[in-house]
Design an enzyme around this catalytic site. Structure first.
Site, PDB file in Angstrom:
ATOM      1  N   ARG A  89      -6.140  -8.003  -1.359  1.00 23.64           N
ATOM      2  CA  ARG A  89      -6.556  -8.114  -2.765  1.00 23.64           C
ATOM      3  C   ARG A  89      -7.497  -9.306  -2.963  1.00 23.64           C
ATOM      4  NH1 ARG A  89      -0.295  -8.482  -4.304  1.00 23.64           N
ATOM      5  NH2 ARG A  89      -0.221  -7.388  -2.318  1.00 23.64           N
ATOM      6  N   LYS A 117       3.170 -12.309  10.050  1.00 20.33           N
ATOM      7  CA  LYS A 117       3.921 -11.048  10.113  1.00 20.33           C
ATOM      8  C   LYS A 117       4.891 -11.096  11.285  1.00 20.33           C
ATOM      9  CE  LYS A 117       0.492  -7.777   8.336  1.00 20.33           C
ATOM     10  NZ  LYS A 117       1.278  -7.330   7.179  1.00 20.33           N
TER      11      LYS A 117
HETATM   12  N1  BES Z   1      -2.260  -4.833   5.552  1.00 23.09           N
HETATM   13  C1  BES Z   1      -1.008  -5.081   4.941  1.00 23.09           C
HETATM   14  C2  BES Z   1      -0.339  -3.815   4.394  1.00 23.09           C
HETATM   15  C3  BES Z   1       0.002  -2.772   5.417  1.00 23.09           C
HETATM   16  C4  BES Z   1       1.189  -2.825   6.115  1.00 23.09           C
HETATM   17  C5  BES Z   1      -0.848  -1.707   5.629  1.00 23.09           C
HETATM   18  C6  BES Z   1       1.494  -1.842   7.045  1.00 23.09           C
HETATM   19  C7  BES Z   1      -0.549  -0.726   6.559  1.00 23.09           C
HETATM   20  C8  BES Z   1       0.617  -0.789   7.262  1.00 23.09           C
HETATM   21  C9  BES Z   1      -1.185  -6.063   3.786  1.00 23.09           C
HETATM   22  O1  BES Z   1      -2.177  -7.003   3.931  1.00 23.09           O
HETATM   23  C10 BES Z   1       0.121  -6.807   3.648  1.00 23.09           C
HETATM   24  O2  BES Z   1       0.489  -7.465   4.567  1.00 23.09           O
HETATM   25  N2  BES Z   1       0.750  -6.667   2.503  1.00 23.09           N
HETATM   26  C11 BES Z   1       1.987  -7.288   2.261  1.00 23.09           C
HETATM   27  C12 BES Z   1       1.998  -7.788   0.830  1.00 23.09           C
HETATM   28  C13 BES Z   1       3.173  -8.660   0.490  1.00 23.09           C
HETATM   29  C14 BES Z   1       3.066  -9.985   1.226  1.00 23.09           C
HETATM   30  C15 BES Z   1       3.180  -8.878  -0.990  1.00 23.09           C
HETATM   31  C16 BES Z   1       3.092  -6.263   2.480  1.00 23.09           C
HETATM   32  O3  BES Z   1       2.903  -5.109   2.114  1.00 23.09           O
HETATM   33  O4  BES Z   1       4.105  -6.627   3.043  1.00 23.09           O
HETATM   34 ZN    ZN Z   2      -1.524  -8.768   4.968  1.00 18.32          ZN
END
Ligand code: BES
Ligand code: ZN
Ligand code: ZN
Length: 513
Positions: free
Chosen positions: A364, A290
């Site tokens: 997931r 991230k």
């Molecule tokens: N935990 C995150 C989603 C999230 C982001 C929750 C900000 C709360 C606040 C999740 O694991 C994630 O990183 N999802 C990605 C998915 C993508 C790579 C398809 C996202 O939402 O960017």
């Molecule tokens: Zn994530």
């Protein structure tokens, strides 16, 4: 918990106008004449409330308050007016939010003894026990502070212990209210537990710590038992999803299973609900790292798991008449030479293979093992809860969580629980075209879809593991932490979203039987 504020809530027979407390909290409707009770307080304050309103300094709008000082007419040292908004728009949530704001302010002014009398404004509008329950829930929401690592003398000057008394002079009403307050206390404390687990940083809360917390809870609570699968057991069981996500961290993954069974014999024949929570104790994104900005917030990526733990505590303490399994999929999504990689194909507990195209779509992957396990042990319906996608916030903002499901009745039941608990849900689509997007050419599924509709493709991925079993998915990414307007009535950090919703849902099922 170290050095956290202790909050006590009680219902007491007393005339609020005669209570010698630090603060007396009184509700005021917007665009209305003062109601009977507020008028009595106004008289005791020699027209102070009326003056404030007349000058336009206080309008009774929601999420606003005003502080007045007692005089000889009233033993309370202060009177806190809490805006209730327009009377015709009032919901049970109005009570909860008003109590939350009142409690936030009471702690701010270092009150130790608070009289809550907002329920007087709701006379006849709602069931008095429900009003009392919402009041107690709101008290916990608003008085909560996360400051266990702050030096004693810098804790915002707050007191260590506050007593909130919901005061009522009519003993007939009080009897019903007491039951409501007691229920609200259980729910409020459970929500606070979830908030603390989320607010605690990832160097203090990792999967084993989460497991210890669940074990401790089960030990303390009648009707609740806990089983934990450590990394060896996860390997032996071939829970390939949770293992893959947890591989990169020294803090190894755990699957935590809490079981609640009501005491009565007939319960054995009842269906068993499964609630499955994502508990990523820190989500760095893994190799699909991230960006740095706000990455610290990912210590709260365990909000779904915390909601399951908190809900199990409340469900057991309230002795609700339904069998419930809480399955918490705990892992830290970290990066190292051992991390799972983009391109890896993993075999999940269900036997389905998944092509990993982004290691940041990890929620997931842990949840699919939890869902498969819940199915195996006979849970139906299965409801999962997760801070799953940023895309959910793009779709709904931070005001509502999304709800997806393969069953119309379950959708209705959850929407009903949402209204009752004040934890807002919005129904979104999944399956069909969305499910097409996550088919892989070289495995059964891939873990991301196209650029669009990310919350729906994520939900569809989970739906593939539920199959024909009645299932619902709650994407609570937007409700992970307090943002406007919630920030006005609750302190910053975790909201502990989902605890109240699950309790209302299970309570609804129990009452149907
Ligand atoms: N935990 C995150 C989603 C999230 C982001 C929750 C900000 C709360 C606040 C999740 O694991 C994630 O990183 N999802 C990605 C998915 C993508 C790579 C398809 C996202 O939402 O960017
Ligand atoms: Zn994530
Ligand atoms: Zn995540």
């Amino acid at each position: 918990m170290k050095n956290m504020i202790t909050v006590k809530v009680k219902a007491r027979k007393a005339d609020p106008l005669k209570c010698a407390c630090d603060v007396l909290c009184v509700g005021v409707w917007a665009q209305e004449k003062l109601d009977k009770f507020a008028k009595q307080v106004d008289d005791a304050l020699a027209g102070g409330i009326g003056k404030l309103i007349e000058l336009g300094d206080f309008k009774g709008s929601v999420a606003t308050s005003a502080l007045l000082y007692g005089n000889d007419g009233i033993p309370a040292k202060r009177v806190l007016l809490v805006g209730l908004g327009e009377k015709k728009k009032a919901k049970l949530d109005t009570v909860r939010d008003a109590a939350s704001l009142a409690s936030l302010k009471a702690v701010e002014i270092k009150a130790e003894n608070v009289c809550m009398a907002m329920h007087y404004s709701f006379g006849g509008k709602f069931d008095i026990a429900q009003v009392a329950q919402a009041t107690a829930e709101g008290i916990y929401m608003g008085s909560y502070r996360y400051d266990e690592f702050v030096a004693e003398d810098k804790k915002d000057g707050r007191v260590d212990e506050v007593l909130f008394e919901v005061v009522e002079s009519d003993s007939n009403k009080l009897r019903k209210m007491r039951k409501g307050v007691d229920g609200g206390v259980v729910i409020g404390q459970s929500q606070s537990l979830a908030r603390t687990l989320c607010n605690r940083p990832a160097n203090y809360v990792y999967p084993q710590v989460f497991a210890d917390e669940a074990k401790k809870l089960a030990k303390q609570t009648d009707g609740l038992s806990c089983t934990v699968f450590d990394e060896k057991q996860l390997e032996a069981k071939k829970m390939g999803g949770i293992i893959a996500v947890g591989k990169g961290s020294v803090n190894k993954p755990r699957m935590i299973i809490l079981k609640y069974s009501p005491k009565n014999k007939a319960a054995e024949k009842l269906p068993t609900v499964g609630i499955i929570g994502k508990a990523i104790t820190f989500d760095s994104g893994g190799i699909s790292l991230k960006p740095g900005a706000a990455m610290d917030e990912m210590k709260m990526d365990m909000t779904g798991g915390a909601a399951v733990l908190g809900a199990m505590k409340a469900i057991a303490e309230l002795r609700l008449g339904v069998n419930v399994y809480g399955v918490i999929c705990a892992a830290e999504n970290s990066l190292s030479g051992e991390s799972y990689r983009p391109g890896d194909i993993i075999t999940t507990y269900s036997g389905k293979t998944v092509e990993v195209l982004n290691t940041d779509a990890e929620g997931r992957i842990v949840l699919c093992d939890g869902i498969a396990y819940a199915k195996e042990i006979g849970c139906e319906p299965i409801i999962d809860i997760a801070t799953l996608t940023g895309a959910c916030m793009v779709a709904l903002g931070k005001h509502k969580a999304s709800l997806m499901s393969n069953d119309a009745k379950l959708i209705k039941q959850l929407q009903g629980a949402s209204v009752k608990s004040g934890e807002a849900l919005w129904h979104m689509p999944c399956g069909d075209e969305y499910a097409e997007e996550i088919k892989s050419k070289i495995a059964d599924l891939k873990n991301i879809g196209s650029k669009w509709g990310g919350s729906c493709t994520a939900g569809s991925f989970l739906g593939e593991f539920a199959g024909e079993t009645k299932w619902a998915h709650l994407d609570i990414a937007g409700k992970m932490d307090a943002s406007e307007p919630m920030k006005k009535i609750m302190s910053a950090g975790s909201l502990g979203f989902g605890v109240r919703l699950f309790v209302a849902f299970i309570d609804g099922l129990a009452k149907k039987k």
